[in-house]
Design an enzyme around this catalytic site. Structure first.
Site, short mmCIF file in Angstrom:
data_model
loop_
_atom_site.label_atom_id
_atom_site.label_comp_id
_atom_site.label_asym_id
_atom_site.label_seq_id
_atom_site.Cartn_x
_atom_site.Cartn_y
_atom_site.Cartn_z
N VAL A 139 2.52 3.94 2.14
CA VAL A 139 1.88 4.68 3.24
C VAL A 139 1.06 3.69 4.06
O VAL A 139 0.58 2.68 3.55
CB VAL A 139 0.96 5.83 2.76
CG1 VAL A 139 1.76 6.88 2.02
CG2 VAL A 139 -0.17 5.33 1.91
N HIS A 176 0.85 -1.20 0.00
CA HIS A 176 0.00 0.00 0.00
C HIS A 176 0.87 1.23 0.00
O HIS A 176 1.13 1.81 1.05
CB HIS A 176 -0.89 -0.01 1.24
CG HIS A 176 -1.97 1.03 1.23
ND1 HIS A 176 -1.79 2.30 1.74
CD2 HIS A 176 -3.23 1.00 0.76
CE1 HIS A 176 -2.92 2.99 1.62
NE2 HIS A 176 -3.80 2.23 1.03
N GLY A 198 -5.05 4.53 5.88
CA GLY A 198 -5.79 5.31 6.87
C GLY A 198 -6.77 4.45 7.65
O GLY A 198 -7.01 4.70 8.84
N CYS A 199 -7.31 3.40 7.01
CA CYS A 199 -8.27 2.54 7.71
C CYS A 199 -7.60 1.81 8.88
O CYS A 199 -8.27 1.48 9.86
CB CYS A 199 -8.93 1.56 6.75
SG CYS A 199 -7.78 0.45 5.93
N ASP A 229 -8.84 1.93 12.59
CA ASP A 229 -9.04 0.70 13.35
C ASP A 229 -8.34 0.77 14.70
O ASP A 229 -8.87 0.30 15.70
CB ASP A 229 -8.56 -0.52 12.55
CG ASP A 229 -9.17 -1.80 13.08
OD1 ASP A 229 -10.41 -1.95 12.95
OD2 ASP A 229 -8.43 -2.63 13.63
#
Length: 168
Positions: free
Chosen positions: A77, A71, A80-81, A85
């Site tokens: 990076v 990713h 963002g999830c 989480d």
């Protein structure tokens, strides 16, 4: 119920991941690699923006973390999830830490704003969660606001994180 402490190291956190901290059928963290923090620096029933409780935790970043190569290839990076989480994980941990029964599940979040990134060059991710409310009824529901910092700079915020504990 485990002793209610104000901070936890990784070995102590992993007892929660294995379901040993709060007892069978109660709040449990995921195991690595889905566990997204390695230290809880502060957990308290007071403090935070509304003085209804807070958690401060961090995650040491190293370039060989599992998500960087995929990713994105050539532009790594942290998704963002995964930061979101982590905020849900910590919110659920707080409910278990309060002694509330049930298995934790993320319910929703309100507004999420991304303003930066966590890259392999980042050394430390910090999480800050400020509780707004804990509802104790048919289910236990925690509502909080959170933010994620990369090396001291806020990279995203989340409002109205909601995590519930469900009993069978």
């Amino acid at each position: 119920m485990a002793e209610q402490k104000s901070s936890y190291n990784l070995d102590e956190i992993l007892t929660c991941s294995r379901g040993e901290m709060f007892g069978p059928g109660n709040a449990q963290l995921p195991l690595p690699p889905m566990l997204m923090f390695d230290r809880i620096n502060l957990i308290s029933e007071t403090g935070g923006a509304k003085d209804k409780g807070c958690i401060r935790a961090d995650f040491k970043i190293h370039e060989d973390l599992w998500f960087f190569p995929c990713h994105f290839q050539g532009d790594p990076v942290m998704p963002g999830c995964l930061g979101l989480d982590a905020l849900w994980q910590l919110t659920g941990f707080y409910l278990g830490w309060l002694g509330e029964p049930g298995k934790g599940r993320a319910i929703s979040t309100g507004e999420v704003k991304f303003t930066g990134m966590v890259t392999p060059e980042t050394k430390l991710v910090e999480y800050e969660i400020d509780f707004k409310r804990v509802m104790r009824g048919r289910l236990v529901l925690g509502i909080a606001d959170g933010l994620v910092k990369a090396d001291g700079e806020t990279v995203f915020t989340a409002k109205d994180l909601r995590v519930a504990l469900f009993t069978e």
